[in-house]
Design a protein around this motif. Structure first.
Motif, PDB file in Angstrom:
ATOM      1  N   UNK A  10       0.829  -1.436  -0.024  1.00 64.08           N
ATOM      2  CA  UNK A  10      -0.028   0.103   0.078  1.00 64.08           C
ATOM      3  C   UNK A  10       0.700   1.423  -0.033  1.00 64.08           C
ATOM      4  N   UNK A  11       1.881   1.172   0.656  1.00 63.34           N
ATOM      5  CA  UNK A  11       2.850   2.340   0.813  1.00 63.34           C
ATOM      6  C   UNK A  11       3.601   2.605  -0.761  1.00 63.34           C
ATOM      7  N   UNK A  12       3.890   1.501  -1.372  1.00 60.86           N
ATOM      8  CA  UNK A  12       4.439   1.685  -2.406  1.00 60.86           C
ATOM      9  C   UNK A  12       3.529   2.036  -3.798  1.00 60.86           C
ATOM     10  N   UNK A  13       2.296   1.849  -3.503  1.00 62.86           N
ATOM     11  CA  UNK A  13       1.361   2.183  -4.385  1.00 62.86           C
ATOM     12  C   UNK A  13       1.121   3.732  -4.102  1.00 62.86           C
ATOM     13  N   UNK A  14       1.009   4.103  -2.908  1.00 64.05           N
ATOM     14  CA  UNK A  14       0.611   5.620  -2.364  1.00 64.05           C
ATOM     15  C   UNK A  14       1.785   6.494  -3.085  1.00 64.05           C
ATOM     16  N   UNK A  15       3.249   5.905  -2.959  1.00 60.95           N
ATOM     17  CA  UNK A  15       4.355   6.498  -3.601  1.00 60.95           C
ATOM     18  C   UNK A  15       4.276   6.838  -4.986  1.00 60.95           C
ATOM     19  N   UNK A  16       3.764   5.564  -5.783  1.00 64.78           N
ATOM     20  CA  UNK A  16       3.596   5.848  -7.307  1.00 64.78           C
ATOM     21  C   UNK A  16       2.617   7.090  -7.439  1.00 64.78           C
ATOM     22  N   UNK A  17       1.642   6.735  -6.793  1.00 60.68           N
ATOM     23  CA  UNK A  17       0.332   7.783  -6.929  1.00 60.68           C
ATOM     24  C   UNK A  17       0.846   9.092  -6.843  1.00 60.68           C
ATOM     25  N   UNK A  18       1.509   9.478  -5.678  1.00 57.85           N
ATOM     26  CA  UNK A  18       2.086  11.004  -5.301  1.00 57.85           C
ATOM     27  C   UNK A  18       3.117  11.463  -6.538  1.00 57.85           C
ATOM     28  N   UNK A  19       4.033  10.373  -7.017  1.00 54.76           N
ATOM     29  CA  UNK A  19       4.762  10.741  -8.173  1.00 54.76           C
ATOM     30  C   UNK A  19       3.855  10.996  -9.288  1.00 54.76           C
ATOM     31  N   UNK A  20       2.819  10.210  -9.786  1.00 50.45           N
ATOM     32  CA  UNK A  20       2.438  10.690 -10.897  1.00 50.45           C
ATOM     33  C   UNK A  20       1.487  11.704 -10.927  1.00 50.45           C
TER      34      UNK A  20
END
Length: 387
Positions: free
Chosen positions: A374-384
């Motif tokens: 979930x943290x890695x997916x949130x990281x991807x979302x923030x970057x995008x």
């Protein structure tokens, strides 16, 4: 009386990087802003339920709360020997060649304090775990860095090492699988390391906590040594069994060196908690299915980190081991520190710069796989979302 309150031995060492950085992150969080910490290698997954059950039962046993031997339980040392025989095809004398530790980081300091005299030189990898350098300096040793470069597969360049003045070198630190780069060891590398240190009468120590994390086959330097070689290896249950906070490590190898380290260790601690040692025995008995389960989680996370690195235009080697991912920053970025600060300021994402592991890490950042998907997916979302 000297005006300074601190001992000279800690001058110039400074606070551990992650200690100070966590304070900065905590200050941001107190403002109500959530920071995604992707940097610290503390496993978030739990130990096996059987390990916790063993601890809970052992805590009620008679004598559970008394001092224990500095060498731990005999049955723990035997379990370690069996573990090394099963996974590393390495025979160890459980009485003479195994010393349980309060975590392997303790061992780094104990080794340095018991084997180094003032002015002894120590070969320390660059990049590498900062504790090797710190412990060497505290013990009065002189640190001599040797380069680990991407173009050389992050293996030592023995031709360059042979050109150095090695007459004062007493000890050499290696770490395979390597932190921070994720490079694996190899049969040839371990043989070359033993031959090199044997030729120059240097004590060789491999720090091996990542042997089971995303490796094709667990490897140990001890599998290639003779009993007479001045070779030691550190290992622990922190990463392999998700027991970082339990502080169960081990030092293995040359009997005389083990005895010397024990002499120092016996003056600075009073053994470990018996229920914890009983739980460690249970952990060491777990079969391959446990290793596969842990690696399945790390493999899924690693794939997400690769997507993050792609989004950040960072280069990386997809075929690495251990619980860290080493990424090379884009060429137009001034430094890894700038890149790390930019991620924290703009995206509230913390990734440590590779420069904290040595000058050869100045163009890199290091991700830890110790966060849920979930943290890695949130990281991807923030970057995008903010690109």
């Amino acid at each position: 009386m000297n005006s300074t309150l601190s001992a000279r031995r800690i001058n110039g060492i400074g606070e551990y990087y992650f200690s100070s950085k966590l304070q900065q992150i905590d200050a941001i969080r107190k403002k109500g802003i959530e920071v995604l910490n992707l940097g610290i290698g503390s496993p978030d997954l739990p130990p096996h339920p059987a390990v916790i059950q063993e601890f809970n039962m052992a805590i009620l046993e008679e004598g559970a709360h008394q001092y224990q031997s500095y060498k731990g339980l005999p049955e723990l040392r035997q379990a370690i020997a069996t573990w090394y025989r099963q996974y590393f095809q390495c025979e160890l004398d459980s009485e003479m060649e195994i010393l349980p530790l309060i975590g392997s980081k303790e061992g780094i300091t104990h080794i340095s304090m018991s084997l180094l005299d003032e002015g002894d030189e120590v070969l320390v990898p660059n990049p590498g775990y900062p504790a090797y350098e710190t412990a060497s300096k505290i013990a009065g040793g002189k640190v001599v860095h040797y380069d680990l470069l991407e173009e050389n597969g992050y293996h030592p360049n023995f031709s360059e090492l042979e050109k150095m003045d090695l007459t004062k070198v007493k000890l050499m630190w290696v770490n395979y699988p390597h932190m921070p780069t994720g490079t694996s060891g190899s049969d040839q590398l371990f043989k070359d390391l033993i031959q090199f240190t044997r030729n120059h009468n240097i004590i060789l120590i491999n720090d091996n906590p990542y042997a089971f994390i995303l490796t094709k086959t667990p490897g140990s330097l001890l599998s290639y040594r003779s009993k007479e070689d001045h070779v030691l290896e550190l290992n622990s249950l922190s990463k392999s069994h998700n027991m970082a906070g339990w502080r169960v490590g081990m030092l293995l190898g040359n009997q005389k060196l083990i005895e010397t380290v024990l002499t120092f260790k016996s003056q600075v601690d009073s053994g470990q908690f018996k229920p914890m040692l009983k739980a460690a025995i249970k952990a060491l008995s777990l079969d391959q299915s446990w290793i596969d389960e842990v690696n399945k989680a790390y493999r899924q996370r690693k794939n997400l980190v690769h997507k993050i690195l792609d989004t950040l235009n960072c280069k990386y080697n997809p075929d690495t081991s251990g619980m860290f991912v080493w990424g090379q920053i884009p060429p137009q970025v001034e430094s890894a520190e700038c890149f790390s600060d930019w991620l924290l300021e703009k995206y509230k994402i913390f990734v440590p710069p590779g420069s904290i592991f040595g000058s050869n890490g100045k163009r890199y950042i290091r991700f830890s796989l110790c966060s849920p998907e979930s943290v890695w997916n949130e990281t991807l979302n923030r970057l995008k979302e903010t690109k």
